[in-house]
Design an enzyme around this catalytic site. Structure first.
Site, short mmCIF file in Angstrom:
data_model
loop_
_atom_site.label_atom_id
_atom_site.label_comp_id
_atom_site.label_asym_id
_atom_site.label_seq_id
_atom_site.Cartn_x
_atom_site.Cartn_y
_atom_site.Cartn_z
N HIS A 101 -46.93 11.09 -1.99
CA HIS A 101 -46.99 11.54 -0.59
C HIS A 101 -45.62 11.42 0.03
O HIS A 101 -44.83 10.55 -0.31
CB HIS A 101 -48.03 10.73 0.23
CG HIS A 101 -47.87 9.26 0.10
ND1 HIS A 101 -48.34 8.56 -1.00
CD2 HIS A 101 -47.28 8.34 0.90
CE1 HIS A 101 -48.06 7.27 -0.86
NE2 HIS A 101 -47.40 7.11 0.29
N HIS A 103 -43.71 10.97 3.63
CA HIS A 103 -43.87 10.61 5.04
C HIS A 103 -42.93 11.47 5.88
O HIS A 103 -41.74 11.56 5.57
CB HIS A 103 -43.46 9.15 5.29
CG HIS A 103 -44.28 8.13 4.58
ND1 HIS A 103 -45.26 7.41 5.22
CD2 HIS A 103 -44.25 7.68 3.30
CE1 HIS A 103 -45.80 6.55 4.35
NE2 HIS A 103 -45.21 6.69 3.19
P1 5GP Z 1 -46.79 4.18 1.05
O1 5GP Z 1 -46.52 2.76 1.47
O2 5GP Z 1 -47.61 4.24 -0.22
O3 5GP Z 1 -45.57 5.04 0.98
O4 5GP Z 1 -47.64 4.80 2.23
C1 5GP Z 1 -49.03 4.82 2.30
C2 5GP Z 1 -49.38 5.31 3.67
O5 5GP Z 1 -50.69 5.79 3.67
C3 5GP Z 1 -49.29 4.23 4.76
O6 5GP Z 1 -48.43 4.67 5.79
C4 5GP Z 1 -50.75 4.08 5.23
O7 5GP Z 1 -50.83 3.84 6.62
C5 5GP Z 1 -51.34 5.43 4.86
N1 5GP Z 1 -52.76 5.41 4.54
C6 5GP Z 1 -53.38 4.58 3.67
N2 5GP Z 1 -54.69 4.89 3.57
C7 5GP Z 1 -54.89 5.95 4.39
C8 5GP Z 1 -56.04 6.73 4.72
O8 5GP Z 1 -57.15 6.50 4.23
N3 5GP Z 1 -55.86 7.75 5.59
C9 5GP Z 1 -54.65 8.03 6.15
N4 5GP Z 1 -54.58 9.07 7.00
N5 5GP Z 1 -53.55 7.32 5.88
C10 5GP Z 1 -53.67 6.29 5.01
#
Ligand code: 5GP
Ligand code: ZN
Length: 139
Positions: A101, A103
């Site tokens: 993903h 951001h």
């Molecule tokens: P990472 O730390 O893996 O780069 O980011 C994961 C992101 O996914 C975090 O910003 C977290 O808030 C978001 N996130 C985790 N679970 C969900 C979900 O079920 N729905 C949405 N919309 N965001 C999520």
């Protein structure tokens, strides 16, 4: 391919509802559940890939074109003062959901966020050595 144990596969493919700002045959763009700032969005490919190392070239090309469209729309809609693009790969880099993903984080003057690193130091010989190692690993 979808991974049945992956929450972002389920969200990207519409099995779990999300606040969607954009969707096409390859991607879904959703709002983050715990946003760093107002409008914090995530670009999710519909195909499961855990990280950037698993990403095919077409998806890699298209994801940044989409990021640019989303960022431009955010600037217009939210009148943000800046935008950070953040993409974490691996636990060491802060990845918590193991489906690629990207951001897209709108930034506002004095928004209290701090997406930063501590600048280090390096010697020219060290940089040259590192560059040679990476160059040798490129296909
Ligand atoms: P990472 O730390 O893996 O780069 O980011 C994961 C992101 O996914 C975090 O910003 C977290 O808030 C978001 N996130 C985790 N679970 C969900 C979900 O079920 N729905 C949405 N919309 N965001 C999520
Ligand atoms: Zn997945």
């Amino acid at each position: 391919m979808m991974d049945n144990n992956c929450i972002f596969c389920k969200i990207a493919n519409g099995e779990i509802p999300s606040t969607t700002v954009y969707e096409d045959d390859m991607f879904r763009v959703i709002l983050d559940l715990s946003p760093a700032t107002k409008g914090h969005a995530l670009i999710l490919p519909k195909q499961h890939m855990a990280n950037i190392y698993e990403m095919d070239e077409t998806t890699a090309q298209k994801v940044f074109v989409l990021a640019s469209h989303i960022a431009t729309a955010m600037k217009k809609a939210l009148n943000c003062d800046g935008i950070n693009i953040v993409q974490n790969n691996g636990e060491a880099a802060g990845q918590t959901v193991f489906h690629f993903h990207m951001h897209i984080i709108p930034r506002y003057i004095n928004d209290g966020q701090n997406i930063n690193w501590i600048p280090g130091t390096s010697e020219p010989e060290e940089r040259e050595k590192i560059a040679q190692t990476i160059k040798a690993a490129l296909n």
